[in-house]
Design an enzyme around this catalytic site. Structure first.
Site, PDB file in Angstrom:
ATOM      1  N   TYR A 150       0.856  -1.195   0.000  1.00 15.73           N
ATOM      2  CA  TYR A 150       0.000   0.000   0.000  1.00 15.73           C
ATOM      3  C   TYR A 150       0.883   1.232   0.000  1.00 15.73           C
ATOM      4  O   TYR A 150       1.841   1.312   0.798  1.00 15.73           O
ATOM      5  CB  TYR A 150      -0.901  -0.012   1.243  1.00 15.73           C
ATOM      6  CG  TYR A 150      -1.767   1.207   1.435  1.00 15.73           C
ATOM      7  CD1 TYR A 150      -1.532   2.079   2.499  1.00 15.73           C
ATOM      8  CD2 TYR A 150      -2.827   1.483   0.572  1.00 15.73           C
ATOM      9  CE1 TYR A 150      -2.344   3.189   2.701  1.00 15.73           C
ATOM     10  CE2 TYR A 150      -3.637   2.600   0.765  1.00 15.73           C
ATOM     11  CZ  TYR A 150      -3.395   3.446   1.828  1.00 15.73           C
ATOM     12  OH  TYR A 150      -4.186   4.553   2.020  1.00 15.73           O
ATOM     13  N   ASP A 245       9.328   2.598  -0.363  1.00 16.55           N
ATOM     14  CA  ASP A 245       8.311   3.326   0.404  1.00 16.55           C
ATOM     15  C   ASP A 245       8.538   2.968   1.879  1.00 16.55           C
ATOM     16  O   ASP A 245       8.115   1.913   2.349  1.00 16.55           O
ATOM     17  CB  ASP A 245       6.904   2.928  -0.054  1.00 16.55           C
ATOM     18  CG  ASP A 245       5.837   3.590   0.797  1.00 16.55           C
ATOM     19  OD1 ASP A 245       4.643   3.411   0.482  1.00 16.55           O
ATOM     20  OD2 ASP A 245       6.187   4.279   1.777  1.00 16.55           O
ATOM     21  N   LYS A 273       4.839   9.286   8.981  1.00 17.01           N
ATOM     22  CA  LYS A 273       4.639   8.742  10.327  1.00 17.01           C
ATOM     23  C   LYS A 273       5.668   9.236  11.353  1.00 17.01           C
ATOM     24  O   LYS A 273       5.579  10.345  11.852  1.00 17.01           O
ATOM     25  CB  LYS A 273       4.599   7.211  10.245  1.00 17.01           C
ATOM     26  CG  LYS A 273       3.396   6.694   9.400  1.00 17.01           C
ATOM     27  CD  LYS A 273       3.380   5.197   9.305  1.00 17.01           C
ATOM     28  CE  LYS A 273       2.370   4.699   8.281  1.00 17.01           C
ATOM     29  NZ  LYS A 273       0.987   4.667   8.791  1.00 17.01           N
TER      30      LYS A 273
HETATM   31  P1  KE4 Z   1      -0.716   8.234   4.914  1.00 16.92           P
HETATM   32  O1  KE4 Z   1      -1.267   9.002   3.718  1.00 16.92           O
HETATM   33  O2  KE4 Z   1      -1.782   7.391   5.598  1.00 16.92           O
HETATM   34  O3  KE4 Z   1       0.057   9.125   5.878  1.00 16.92           O
HETATM   35  O4  KE4 Z   1       0.407   7.230   4.367  1.00 16.92           O
HETATM   36  C1  KE4 Z   1       0.080   6.325   3.345  1.00 16.92           C
HETATM   37  C2  KE4 Z   1       1.036   5.143   3.419  1.00 16.92           C
HETATM   38  C3  KE4 Z   1       2.025   5.039   2.462  1.00 16.92           C
HETATM   39  N1  KE4 Z   1       2.915   4.009   2.489  1.00 16.92           N
HETATM   40  C4  KE4 Z   1       2.850   3.053   3.453  1.00 16.92           C
HETATM   41  C5  KE4 Z   1       3.851   1.935   3.436  1.00 16.92           C
HETATM   42  C6  KE4 Z   1       1.850   3.113   4.457  1.00 16.92           C
HETATM   43  O5  KE4 Z   1       1.787   2.140   5.400  1.00 16.92           O
HETATM   44  C7  KE4 Z   1       0.922   4.172   4.443  1.00 16.92           C
HETATM   45  C8  KE4 Z   1      -0.194   4.296   5.467  1.00 16.92           C
HETATM   46  N2  KE4 Z   1      -0.310   3.233   6.396  1.00 16.92           N
HETATM   47  C9  KE4 Z   1      -1.648   2.989   6.906  1.00 16.92           C
HETATM   48  C10 KE4 Z   1      -1.560   1.756   7.807  1.00 16.92           C
HETATM   49  N3  KE4 Z   1      -1.418   0.578   7.026  1.00 16.92           N
HETATM   50  C11 KE4 Z   1      -2.224   4.180   7.586  1.00 16.92           C
HETATM   51  C12 KE4 Z   1      -3.440   3.885   8.423  1.00 16.92           C
HETATM   52  C13 KE4 Z   1      -4.716   4.325   7.747  1.00 16.92           C
HETATM   53  O6  KE4 Z   1      -4.832   4.174   6.506  1.00 16.92           O
HETATM   54  O7  KE4 Z   1      -5.602   4.818   8.493  1.00 16.92           O
END
Ligand code: KE4
Length: 433
Positions: A150, A245, A273
């Protein structure tokens, strides 16, 4: 003490029910709605250290840590006092500020691939921008991503992970035109042959490969030996970029991220994060000659009102300062390893097939013999049992990610007592699963 009475969650239910008519699904991010594990989500009132309290004042040992940022523990006193001081100077400038230089230097010093960095406001934004940069730098449109990885919710990444070795992207969500994902190719994680086949099928068209170097979004999956090194070679051979990523793994797998741990240096990296210490931050960075394509140094446009704002910079700087202290990652590795080996031992004791592991402060568990090396393997695990395990642990005061396709996050605030509490709860829940 293992509680036997069901949680009192009256206030959570009231607030969550009211939220249904205000926000889609009552949440601002889908995973929080507990759809994949069932049952009512709990509404948080406050967090501190390793703990969260809900609005009915139930306490939980928290292994999500707001999905990664709280690696120093929630509401760390040093972070809060740094923020209090920064607040006196205002919340956002929309102009250059020295704090951006400070955090940029810390990131550049820490992450092997990064010589220059741009801050944005989320991991999604970082991944969107890095994709545009991959295409701008190479002049090629196609990208390769991996099933189960993701990279935020930008259209180009919302690709149905098709069956078979390699799939032309099919949108995962309505509202994403086929044309937008037509250039997104997918392959199974840990499968170098599939990647080679894609490059053979599309010579000169693939701008690069983007992946989670350690996967957290299919559950916890580590790269097979040689996988990351193989991707480094294949991309170099094909004049394509390698992009890690590290939004989730950055400063978690090690202070230099997964790329430092595995000693494989990509061309570009995304972060998020932890570098925001709980405030909205994302970043993308890499070799200077690539990053100097980004406006206003170069022609590739990307912008953001709150990018580099002083509060987020302050929280990120203080968080990385704490992580730099000696013994930090040894502590995280030791306590996370104790948790996951304990959970696997309890599963064995109570007759459940389970596999899992950790890398530093990131861990995962599947209810299957395993091993789990890809998203397909993860999907074969006992998802229904995971849902019952999740609910049971919640009732025991342990807050785990509400989906099998997420990872677990440890912090510096978690203690041996918290691990014992968690394992006692797991023994009770698993013996009744
Ligand atoms: P954000 O846009 O949520 O800050 O980041 C996206 C993202 C990009 N790349 C990786 C590897 C990520 O894990 C994420 C976001 N992680 C999720 C948890 N799997 C955020 C939690 C959510 O979607 O509420």
């Amino acid at each position: 003490m293992v509680s036997t009475t069901p949680l009192k969650t009256t206030k959570s239910q009231e607030i969550f029910n009211a939220a249904q008519s205000l926000m889609p699904g009552g949440v601002n991010s889908p995973v929080r709605a507990f759809k994949s594990v069932g049952g009512q989500p709990i509404v948080f009132d406050r967090v501190k250290g390793a703990y969260a309290w809900d609005v009915d004042n139930n306490r939980y040992v928290d292994y999500i840590g707001t999905w990664g940022p709280a690696i120093c523990g929630h509401a760390h006193p040093e972070v809060l006092s740094a923020l209090a001081a920064a607040l006196e100077k205002g919340t956002s400038f929309g102009a250059p500020c020295a704090l951006e230089n400070v955090l940029a230097e810390m990131v550049i010093d820490a992450v092997p691939s990064i010589e220059m960095v741009r801050f944005v406001n989320s991991g999604t934004e970082a991944c969107m921008a890095v994709l545009r940069l991959m295409r701008a730098y190479t002049g090629r449109n196609k990208i390769i991503k991996f099933e189960g990885c993701y990279h935020g919710h930008a259209d180009m990444f919302l690709v149905k992970a098709g069956s078979g070795v390699a799939t032309l992207g099919l949108p995962d969500s309505p509202g994403v035109p086929k044309s937008t994902t037509a250039d997104t190719l997918t392959a199974p994680y840990n499968n170098l042959e599939a990647v080679k086949a894609l490059f053979k099928q599309h010579p000169g068209e693939i701008s690069g490969v983007i992946l989670e170097p350690v996967v957290g979004n299919s559950g916890f999956i580590i790269p097979d030996g040689g996988f990351l090194e193989g991707l480094r070679e294949i991309t170099q051979e094909n004049g394509a970029l390698l992009v890690f990523d590290e939004v989730m793994t950055g400063f978690r797998i090690s202070y230099g991220g997964a790329q430092a741990k595995f000693n494989v240096t990509p061309d570009l990296t995304t972060l998020g994060k932890i570098i925001g210490g709980g405030l909205p931050v994302g970043a993308y960075g890499g070799r200077k000659e690539i990053m100097e394509m980004v406006a206003p140094a170069g022609p590739m446009y990307q912008a953001g009102t709150l990018s580099g704002n002083p509060l987020a910079m302050t929280a990120g700087i203080k968080t990385l300062e704490i992580l730099q202290r000696s013994g930090t990652y040894e502590q995280l590795e030791a306590i996370t390893h104790k948790l996951i080996t304990g959970l696997l031992a309890v599963a064995k004791e109570t007759g459940h097939a389970a596999c899992g592991g950790n890398l530093s402060a990131m861990f995962g568990l599947f209810f299957t013999e395993g091993p789990v090396n890809s998203y397909d393997d993860a999907k074969q695990s006992d998802l229904e049992k995971f849902s019952r395990f999740h609910r049971g642990m919640l009732e025991q005061g342990v807050y785990l990610a509400p989906s099998q396709f997420e990872a677990g996050f440890m912090s510096l605030a978690h203690t041996e007592e918290d691990i014992e509490f968690t394992l006692t709860a797991a023994r009770k829940v698993m013996s009744e699963l």
